[in-house]
Structure formats: C-alpha cells, structure tokens
Write a protein that holds these residues in place. Structure first.
Motif, PDB file in Angstrom:
ATOM      1  N   TYR A 163       0.830  -1.197   0.000  1.00  0.00           N
ATOM      2  CA  TYR A 163       0.000   0.000   0.000  1.00  0.00           C
ATOM      3  C   TYR A 163       0.871   1.257   0.000  1.00  0.00           C
ATOM      4  CZ  TYR A 163      -4.141  -2.787   1.221  1.00  0.00           C
ATOM      5  OH  TYR A 163      -5.165  -3.684   1.220  1.00  0.00           O
ATOM      6  N   ASP A 164       0.341   2.372  -0.554  1.00  0.00           N
ATOM      7  CA  ASP A 164       1.016   3.653  -0.376  1.00  0.00           C
ATOM      8  C   ASP A 164       0.749   4.126   1.046  1.00  0.00           C
ATOM      9  OD1 ASP A 164      -1.310   5.699  -0.280  1.00  0.00           O
ATOM     10  OD2 ASP A 164      -1.747   4.566  -2.093  1.00  0.00           O
ATOM     11  N   LEU A 165       1.473   5.151   1.496  1.00  0.00           N
ATOM     12  CA  LEU A 165       1.442   5.543   2.904  1.00  0.00           C
ATOM     13  C   LEU A 165       0.065   6.035   3.353  1.00  0.00           C
ATOM     14  CD1 LEU A 165       3.404   5.598   5.269  1.00  0.00           C
ATOM     15  CD2 LEU A 165       3.809   8.016   4.803  1.00  0.00           C
ATOM     16  N   ILE A 166      -0.650   6.787   2.498  1.00  0.00           N
ATOM     17  CA  ILE A 166      -1.973   7.293   2.868  1.00  0.00           C
ATOM     18  C   ILE A 166      -2.953   6.135   3.034  1.00  0.00           C
ATOM     19  CG2 ILE A 166      -3.925   8.709   2.140  1.00  0.00           C
ATOM     20  CD1 ILE A 166      -1.552  10.335   2.983  1.00  0.00           C
ATOM     21  N   LYS A 167      -2.968   5.208   2.074  1.00  0.00           N
ATOM     22  CA  LYS A 167      -3.850   4.042   2.150  1.00  0.00           C
ATOM     23  C   LYS A 167      -3.472   3.169   3.345  1.00  0.00           C
ATOM     24  CE  LYS A 167      -6.762   0.945   0.282  1.00  0.00           C
ATOM     25  NZ  LYS A 167      -8.189   1.198   0.001  1.00  0.00           N
ATOM     26  N   ALA A 168      -2.148   3.004   3.571  1.00  0.00           N
ATOM     27  CA  ALA A 168      -1.682   2.183   4.692  1.00  0.00           C
ATOM     28  C   ALA A 168      -2.141   2.767   6.026  1.00  0.00           C
ATOM     29  CB  ALA A 168      -0.160   2.071   4.652  1.00  0.00           C
ATOM     30  N   ASN A 169      -2.113   4.085   6.170  1.00  0.00           N
ATOM     31  CA  ASN A 169      -2.578   4.721   7.395  1.00  0.00           C
ATOM     32  C   ASN A 169      -4.044   4.403   7.653  1.00  0.00           C
ATOM     33  OD1 ASN A 169      -0.707   6.249   8.994  1.00  0.00           O
ATOM     34  ND2 ASN A 169      -0.387   7.573   7.255  1.00  0.00           N
ATOM     35  N   ALA A 170      -4.843   4.429   6.583  1.00  0.00           N
ATOM     36  CA  ALA A 170      -6.274   4.158   6.723  1.00  0.00           C
ATOM     37  C   ALA A 170      -6.513   2.710   7.161  1.00  0.00           C
ATOM     38  CB  ALA A 170      -6.991   4.449   5.400  1.00  0.00           C
ATOM     39  N   ILE A 171      -5.832   1.753   6.518  1.00  0.00           N
ATOM     40  CA  ILE A 171      -5.990   0.343   6.883  1.00  0.00           C
ATOM     41  C   ILE A 171      -5.453   0.094   8.289  1.00  0.00           C
ATOM     42  CG2 ILE A 171      -5.443  -2.037   6.269  1.00  0.00           C
ATOM     43  CD1 ILE A 171      -7.272  -0.565   4.304  1.00  0.00           C
ATOM     44  N   LYS A 172      -4.383   0.798   8.627  1.00  0.00           N
ATOM     45  CA  LYS A 172      -3.774   0.660   9.957  1.00  0.00           C
ATOM     46  C   LYS A 172      -4.777   0.985  11.058  1.00  0.00           C
ATOM     47  CE  LYS A 172      -1.919   4.045  11.846  1.00  0.00           C
ATOM     48  NZ  LYS A 172      -1.148   5.281  12.039  1.00  0.00           N
ATOM     49  N   VAL A 173      -5.488   2.109  10.934  1.00  0.00           N
ATOM     50  CA  VAL A 173      -6.426   2.498  11.996  1.00  0.00           C
ATOM     51  C   VAL A 173      -7.601   1.532  12.071  1.00  0.00           C
ATOM     52  CG1 VAL A 173      -5.759   4.935  11.918  1.00  0.00           C
ATOM     53  CG2 VAL A 173      -7.683   4.158  10.531  1.00  0.00           C
ATOM     54  N   LEU A 174      -7.984   0.928  10.936  1.00  0.00           N
ATOM     55  CA  LEU A 174      -9.054  -0.067  10.956  1.00  0.00           C
ATOM     56  C   LEU A 174      -8.607  -1.320  11.723  1.00  0.00           C
ATOM     57  CD1 LEU A 174     -11.812  -1.148  10.006  1.00  0.00           C
ATOM     58  CD2 LEU A 174     -10.668  -1.949   7.921  1.00  0.00           C
ATOM     59  N   ILE A 175      -7.379  -1.771  11.476  1.00  0.00           N
ATOM     60  CA  ILE A 175      -6.851  -2.945  12.167  1.00  0.00           C
ATOM     61  C   ILE A 175      -6.739  -2.676  13.672  1.00  0.00           C
ATOM     62  CG2 ILE A 175      -4.812  -4.418  12.459  1.00  0.00           C
ATOM     63  CD1 ILE A 175      -4.334  -4.152   9.443  1.00  0.00           C
ATOM     64  N   VAL A 176      -6.215  -1.506  14.025  1.00  0.00           N
ATOM     65  CA  VAL A 176      -6.071  -1.155  15.443  1.00  0.00           C
ATOM     66  C   VAL A 176      -7.429  -1.055  16.123  1.00  0.00           C
ATOM     67  CG1 VAL A 176      -5.255   0.603  17.067  1.00  0.00           C
ATOM     68  CG2 VAL A 176      -3.855   0.010  15.088  1.00  0.00           C
ATOM     69  N   LEU A 177      -8.419  -0.496  15.439  1.00  0.00           N
ATOM     70  CA  LEU A 177      -9.766  -0.415  15.998  1.00  0.00           C
ATOM     71  C   LEU A 177     -10.311  -1.801  16.308  1.00  0.00           C
ATOM     72  CD1 LEU A 177     -12.436   1.007  16.717  1.00  0.00           C
ATOM     73  CD2 LEU A 177     -13.023   0.920  14.269  1.00  0.00           C
ATOM     74  N   ALA A 178     -10.139  -2.732  15.371  1.00  0.00           N
ATOM     75  CA  ALA A 178     -10.692  -4.076  15.541  1.00  0.00           C
ATOM     76  C   ALA A 178     -10.051  -4.812  16.709  1.00  0.00           C
ATOM     77  CB  ALA A 178     -10.508  -4.872  14.239  1.00  0.00           C
ATOM     78  N   TYR A 179      -8.708  -4.817  16.765  1.00  0.00           N
ATOM     79  CA  TYR A 179      -8.083  -5.597  17.838  1.00  0.00           C
ATOM     80  C   TYR A 179      -8.163  -4.875  19.182  1.00  0.00           C
ATOM     81  CZ  TYR A 179      -3.480  -3.154  17.918  1.00  0.00           C
ATOM     82  OH  TYR A 179      -2.471  -2.252  18.058  1.00  0.00           O
TER      83      TYR A 179
END
Length: 251
Positions: A172-188
């Motif tokens: 992923y590019d950095l902007i997209k990675a940031n978005a997916i990152k917060v989704l993963i952190v929210l879930a766990y």
C-alpha cells in the motif's frame, strides 16, 4: 479515583497530540502511557486505560478515512483477522505479567522507540511503497498475527510495525496504509479492551478524559491527512519519549 482540573487538562492535551500522530503514523501511546503512570496509575492500569482512548480515536479516524474512500472492509479482512487473534494472546499476557516486568518493558520500549524514531523509519517506508496485491501471502498473515500479539500486549509503537507491514509487505502507499492501519487497530483494540475490562484494570474516568483528546486529534489528522506534514511532530515526540523513558525506568 478523583482527578484535578490540571490533570484533566494534561490528559486532553496529551490525547490530542497522541491521536493526531497515531492517525498519521504511530507511537502516540509513547506519550499517553507514561503520562498515565506519572498521574498515579500502575503500569497495568495505564496499559489498560490507554485502550479506551485508542478505541475512540480509531472510531473517529476510520469513519473519516471511509468517507474519503480509503478503506475497503472486505480486502482488509485478510490482515485484520490474524491481528485480532494475535491481540487476544497479547492482552492475555499483559493482564497476567508482573508489574515490575511490565514497568521494565515499558521503560525499555520508550528508549528503543526513541532510536527508531530518530532513524526516520517513515522515510524508508515511504520510499519502498509498491502495489498492493488482492490477497496477502501466508507469511504476511503470520506477520500481522505477531503484530497483533504486540499490539494487544502494549500498543505503544505498533503503528510503525503496521505501516512497515502494510507498505513494505503488502504494497500500500502511505496514505492508504494509514487508513488500513487504523481499521486494524480499531478491531483488535475492541477485543483487547474487553480483556482488560474483565481483568478490572481500566480506570474509566482517566480513559474517557484521555479519549476526548485522542478522538479530537484523530479527527483533525484523518480529515486533513493529505495536507498535513509530520516533520516537526517527530522532534517533539523524540524529546517526550526520551524524558518519559528516563522517568519510567529510573524514577
């Protein structure tokens, strides 16, 4: 536990800054975790209470990133599920580890992350972004499982590991990675927080006040992620992490 207006102000201010940098990169918990300990919480309570703020912060960030079309829930499941499973193990370890060991781990982590930030990990992450594949490979799933274990255990600094995994590993590019990152952190975080609540280690008053700051910082960062630069945040974070590490380990 009662709280003074001054302590509440510090919590909101620290939460604002932490939510901001957590959403753009990571390591905001390196500020809030030692602050909670400085205000009188034990290492276990600080580690657990910090998750309340992380949860609200990422609810706000995920909502804004979703509105910008940066999050696809279906494609994220392949990385989200192993991270959630790992977080259950990590949180279970955290609630049972001795207070002395946890305090030593937190203090040591602060100094390790000081040098990680000093060496500009975001620079090599940005320069090696590739093309994301439809489904991650098996080894990528294993990596996100262990990132989940770490995030469930301590949270602080997990943003760097997630960004590295999403950019270098998945593409992923950095902007997209940031978005997916917060989704993963929210879930766990939702799962890990349940474990900490069950263990009776969460201070709800401190957690909710801190969450006000974290959510506000996350709103600003996720709303203007494409326009905000993070150059000067790094210097403030370096100074804060260094001082906090000395305090946790030696005082």
């Amino acid at each position: 536990m009662d709280i003074s207006l001054l302590n509440a102000f510090f919590l909101i201010l620290a939460g604002l800054f932490a939510g901001f940098i957590n959403t753009l990169a990571g390591s905001g918990s390196l500020i809030t975790l030692p602050l909670l300990m400085f205000l009188g919480l034990s290492p276990h309570q600080a580690n657990a209470t910090n998750r309340v703020a992380i949860l609200f912060q990422n609810v706000v960030a995920v909502r804004n990133f979703k509105q910008q079309g940066l999050i696809n829930y279906r494609s994220s499941l392949f990385l989200l599920i192993p991270a959630v499973v790992g977080s259950i193990i990590g949180a279970s370890i955290a609630v049972n580890i001795s207070e002395t060991t946890l305090n030593l781990f937190i203090g040591s982590l602060l100094f390790v992350m000081f040098f990680v930030i000093l060496l500009k990990p975001d620079k090599w992450v940005k320069t090696q972004a590739g093309q994301a594949k439809e489904k991650p490979a098996f080894w990528q799933v294993i990596i996100f499982f262990f990132i989940g274990v770490y995030g469930g255990f301590i949270q602080a600094g997990v943003g760097f590991f997630l960004l590295a995994g999403l950019v270098l590993g998945v593409g992923y590019d950095l902007i997209k990675a940031n978005a997916i990152k917060v989704l993963i952190v929210l879930a766990y975080t939702a799962i890990a927080l349940g474990i900490f609540i069950w263990s009776g280690q969460v201070n709800y008053l401190y957690g909710i006040i801190l969450a006000i700051g974290n959510a506000s910082g996350a709103f600003i960062a996720s709303k203007y992620a494409r326009q905000i630069g993070v150059k000067y945040i790094r210097y403030i974070l370096l100074a804060t992490v260094f001082v906090a590490g000395i305090k946790v380990l030696f005082f």
